[in-house]
Design an enzyme around this catalytic site. Sequence first.
Site, PDB file in Angstrom:
ATOM      1  N   ASP A 426      25.766  -4.669  15.178  1.00 50.21           N
ATOM      2  CA  ASP A 426      25.424  -4.784  13.768  1.00 50.21           C
ATOM      3  C   ASP A 426      24.910  -3.419  13.310  1.00 50.21           C
ATOM      4  OD1 ASP A 426      24.652  -5.757  11.244  1.00 50.21           O
ATOM      5  OD2 ASP A 426      22.617  -6.060  11.983  1.00 50.21           O
ATOM      6  N   LYS A 427      25.072  -3.108  12.048  1.00 46.53           N
ATOM      7  CA  LYS A 427      24.591  -1.815  11.556  1.00 46.53           C
ATOM      8  C   LYS A 427      23.158  -1.890  11.089  1.00 46.53           C
ATOM      9  CE  LYS A 427      24.305  -0.339   7.681  1.00 46.53           C
ATOM     10  NZ  LYS A 427      23.169  -0.077   6.756  1.00 46.53           N
ATOM     11  N   THR A 684      29.413  -5.066  10.204  1.00 49.25           N
ATOM     12  CA  THR A 684      28.314  -5.054   9.232  1.00 49.25           C
ATOM     13  C   THR A 684      28.740  -5.711   7.935  1.00 49.25           C
ATOM     14  OG1 THR A 684      26.812  -3.617   8.000  1.00 49.25           O
ATOM     15  CG2 THR A 684      28.999  -2.752   8.454  1.00 49.25           C
ATOM     16  N   GLY A 685      27.767  -6.193   7.218  1.00 56.56           N
ATOM     17  CA  GLY A 685      28.008  -6.767   5.904  1.00 56.56           C
ATOM     18  C   GLY A 685      27.906  -5.748   4.786  1.00 56.56           C
ATOM     19  N   ASP A 821      23.065 -12.433  13.651  1.00 57.62           N
ATOM     20  CA  ASP A 821      23.766 -11.854  14.806  1.00 57.62           C
ATOM     21  C   ASP A 821      23.783 -12.793  16.010  1.00 57.62           C
ATOM     22  OD1 ASP A 821      24.133  -9.417  13.404  1.00 57.62           O
ATOM     23  OD2 ASP A 821      22.103  -8.804  13.939  1.00 57.62           O
TER      24      ASP A 821
END
Length: 1106
Positions: A426-427, A684-685, A821
Amino acid sequence: MRPAAADESPLVELAAASAPAQTSASAAGFTRAVRCRGAGCSGDDGEDGGGGGGAYPGNAISTTKYTAASFVPKSLFEQFRRAANCFFLVVACVSFSPLAPYRAVSVLLPLVVVVGAAMAKEAVEDWRRKQQDVEVNNRKVEVYDGTQSFHQTEWKKLQVGDIVKVKKDEFFPADLVLLSSSYEDGICYVETMNLDGETNLKRKQSLDVTAVLNEEQSFHTFKAFIQCEDPNEKLYSFLGTLHYNGQQYPLSPQQILLRDSKLRNTTEIYGIVIFTGHDTKVMQNAMEPPSKRSSVERRMDKIIYLLFVSLFAIASFGSIMFGIRTRAELSAGNYAWYLRPDNSTMYFDPNRPTLAAICHFLTSLMLYVCLVPISLYISIEIVKVLQSTFINQDQNMYCEESDKPARARTSNLNEELGQVHTILSDKTGTLTCNSMEFLKCSIAGVAYGNRLIEVQMPYGGIEEECVDIGNNGAVKSVRPVKGFNFTDDRLMNGQWSKECHQDVIEMFFRVLAVCHTAIPVADRNSGRISYEAESPDEGALVAAARELGFEFYHRSQTTISVHEYDPVFGRKMDRTYKLLNTLEFSSARKRMSVIVRTEEGQLFLFCKGADSVIFERLSKDNSKACLTNTKCHIDEYSEAGLRTLALAYRELTEDECYCCGGQIAKGECIHKLAQAGIKIWILTGDKLETAVNIGYACNLLRKGMEEICITLDSPGTNASEEHNGEGSGMAPYEQIGRKLEDARRQIFLKGTSTPFALIIDGNALTHALTSSLRSAFLDLAVDCASVLCCRISPKQKALITRLVKARIRKTTLAIGDGANDVGMLQEADIGVGISGAEGMQAVMASDFAIAQFRFLERLLLVHGHWCYRRIAAMICYFFFKNITFGFTLFWFEAHAMFSAQPGFNDWFISFYNVAFTSLPVIALGVFDKDVSSRVCLEVPSSHQDGVNNLFFSWSRILSWMLNGVCCSIIIYFGALHAVLIQAVRQDGRVAGFDILGVTMYTCVVWTVNCQLALYISYFTWIQHFVIWCSILIWYTFLVIYGSFPATISTSAYHVFWEACATSPLYWLSTLLIVVTALIPFFLYKITQSLFYPQHCDQAFQFQVLL
C-alpha cells in the site's frame, strides 16, 4: 436473589409473553429478547418465556484451543496427524510382537519424548491464552442492583438485560444499547481500534427519550421493552426496537456500543446489555487466521514421503533376498546347519519362504525406522521460536519514536522471508509515515504555501526546523505544531485580511474549523487545545484552522464554537454555529458535509471531499479562470506526492483545496530491495499523479526506466458501463487489450536490458482483470520491474495479490498499515503490518509487524537470508545424518544374509536422534550465518539464493542424501575390514558383533558431527560446546550403559572398557575412517568455492575484504 416490588426495580423486558409476537420483527433472525437480571428483578426464569438473561449465554469468553477434558485426546490427534508420528506409533505397537528386532521400550521411548515435548508446547501456549481469558473475564464494571445504586462486578457475571455504567477510558464489557451519557444530549465518543483497527473516534448518540436517564436514581422507575436482531458478525449494522412509555423507537448502529471498544472523551455512559460473551459482534467476527506454510516446509513433507518410499523399497528388497535365501536352505549345497532349518519357526522356514519374507518385511520396517527423523518437526519448531526471538530483539528494527520493536507474530514463516520474490505494498501510511501535515492550499485560484515538500527537495535536504513569519516579514523559530507545516506571510498572523479576496479566505478557514467531527481536548496545565479526530487528515485540517486564527474550542450535539480572527476588530471573537445536520463521510459519497446556522441567522452548507466529487457539484456560476487555476494547483500538488482535498460552500463561486503531505520513507530501502531482485508492486487508492511522484520519491521509479502507462482514454468509462450498449461496451475492453499487446511488444523489442515500470489506474485495471485479459495483464506485469496500480479498492488489492501469487508461484509479501489492507495481507504468502497512525488492524492480521517501512530491508535481507539458510541446512543435515546411520544398518544386514539382525544395540539406535546428534543441529538452525548483517545489506544480490531456492533445491537435497550413502559405505566397510578380523581384545580374541557395532556407531557419531563443523560458517562457543559435548555424551553413555547388567545392556556390556578403550586399533580405525568419510564433502566444498562460486561465496569473500 430477593424479589423486589414492581415499583422498586427497573424492567428491561423482552419476555415472549409480553412481546407483540404479531409484528414482523419477531420473524426468524429478529428474535432477540432481553429481560432485566438485576438484583431487584425476579429470578423466575419460567416467566421469561425464553427471553430472560438466563436464556442467553453468559458474558465469559474462552479463546483456548483445549479444555482440561479435551486436551489429551485433541492434542494426541493433532500430533498423530503427522505421517511420521503415525508411522512411529504403528512401529511402536508392532515392537511388542516377536517380529521386533529391538526391545519395545527402546522404540516407544523416543516417540513418547517427541510427542510429549510437542504436547507440552501446546499446553504452555494454551495456558497463556487461558490466562488472558481470565484477565478479561475478571475485569470490573458497575452494574445496577435494583436498589437505586450501582456496584462493581466481574465482566463474566453480566447477563443480558443488565444495566451498566461505563466510565471514561474503560472498555465496554458487552454489546450495549446506549441509554444516556454525561452529555445532556446523550452523545459519547468511542474508539474502535480493537474492532476495525482504526484509531479515529466514532460518535454515538442515544435516543432523545432516554438521554435524560443520566442519574443513578432515574433508573428506579425505568421500564422498557426491546426487541432486536439475532447475534451476527455485522459491525456496522443493527436493527431493533425500543418500547418505552407506550411508544416504539427504532434503534440503529448509532445507539450500539460494541464490546472491546473504548469510551473516550466522555465521563460516563449508561447502557443495557443486549449481547454477551460469544454472542457479541467482536466474538462473532473472531476467526482463525488463514493457515500459512512455507515452501520449505511443504517440500520437507515431500522428502519425508520420499524417505518412506526408500524405507519400503529397502525393506522390500531385503525381504525378497531373505525369501530367496530361505528357500535355498532346502538345497543340500546351501545348507546352513547352525540355522537349523530342519527345526525352525515360521520366521525362518524353508518350506514357507513367502511367509518368512512377509515377516521379514515387517521386521525390516522397524529395523530401518531411523531413516525417518522422528525429532525433525519438534527440532524445527524449537529453532523457529528462537529465530523469532532474535527478530523481536533486533535493536536495528526498533523504532524509538513510537517505542515499537519488530514482532514475529508467527514463527512458521521465518525462512519464507528469505525467498520473497514480489512485494505488494500500500502507498499511504506504508511508503509514507501517515503523519499528515497541512502544507499548501489554493484559495480562489491563488496558491499559498512557501515550504518545499520532501519530494521537491534534493536528497538529504529535508528541513527539520519550524519557522513563523511575523507581521513584519521577519522569520523566527517557533515550537513545531503537529499536523501544521505551512508558511506564507500572505496568510499568517491575520495578514490574509489584506488580500483582495479576503471574504473567500475567511470562508475557507471557517470551513476548516467547522466542517469536521473532531473533539477538542484542553491541556490542564498549558490550556492549549488539541484534537481527537477520526483520521490524521481531519486532525491536520482542524490544527491548521487553529494556527491560522480560527480555533475550534467547544462542541455540543447541536453547536460548534470557534475563536475567529475578525479583521475589522483585529482580534479574535467567539462565534457559535448551530449544527443542523451532519452528513458523515462514506466511501460511496466520498465527502463530508455539515449544515450550520450562524449567529446572524444565515444558513451554510460546508463540504469537503475528493476533488472529483466536489468539482462535479460546483455551480456553473464559478469563474472559469478560478476553476482552471485550482485544477492546475491540484495537479501540481498531486505530482508533488501530496494528498489533495477540495472544500466548498453553498452559493459562493469559489472552492478551496488543501494538501496533507506525509514524510516519505527513505528511498534506500526500496532501492536495496530492487537491487536484491525483488519486484515491487504499489497498490493504492490515490490518484495516478500522486502515486507516480511518490514512486519517484521513494526510488520505485528510477531514471532509465521505461514507463508503460495504461489508462482509459475516456476516464469516465468504467466496468459497469460495458453492458449499457454494444458499441460503448466493447470500446474500453478493446482499448485496454490493445494497450497490453503494444506494451508486450515494446518489452520484447527492447529485451531485458531495459527495466520497465507498469502504471495502471483503477478503471483500466477493472477491464484488465477480466477473464480474457487477465493472463495478458499478469504476463506484462511480471515482466516489469515495478508496478503501480492506482485508484483501486481494498477488494481489488486482495484479488491482485491472489492472482500474482498464483501466477508467479513464488513467495509474495504484502505490506500495509490500515484496515483496508487486511485482505491483501491474508492473501499473500507473508503479511507484514506497519503499526502506523491508522490503527492496529493490519498488525493484528499480519505475520510480522514492523514500525516503519524501512525496517523491511533488514527483515528480508538479513533475517530472511539467515533464517532461510539455517532452516534449509538444518533439514538437509537431518536427512544426511539419518541416511548415514540407516544405510550403515542396511550394509550390515546385507552382509548378514538379510537376516534383519540390527548392527547396533537397540538403545544406541533410540538415542541417536535424541541425545547424540540433536543439539548440534538445533545450534546450526539458530546461530549459523554465512555472512554478517552488514554484508547482507551491502550485497543484496545474495537474496537471490533464497528466491531461486538454492539451499533447498532438489539437487542440493539429493546431494546431501548421496553424501550420507557414501559416508555409510565408508564407515561400514572401513570398520568391517579394520577391526573384524583383527585381534582387538588383550587376550588375542578377534572383534565380534559387539565391538564392530560400537566401532561403526562411534564413526557415525564422529562423522556427522564433524561434517556439521565443516559446514558451519560462523562458530560461536555454543556451537563448539554442543558439537564436542555430543561426542563426549556418546562415550559417557557407552561407559554408564555398559556398566549395567548384561540382561539390560546386552551387547554393550563392558564392551568399551574391556575391548575398545584399551585397543589402539579401535582409536586408529576411528580416526582413519572419520577422516576418509569427510574427504568427499571437504573436496566438494573447496572445488565449488574456487571454481563455481555462488552469491553466498562472493558475499563471504566481500566480508573477508572488509
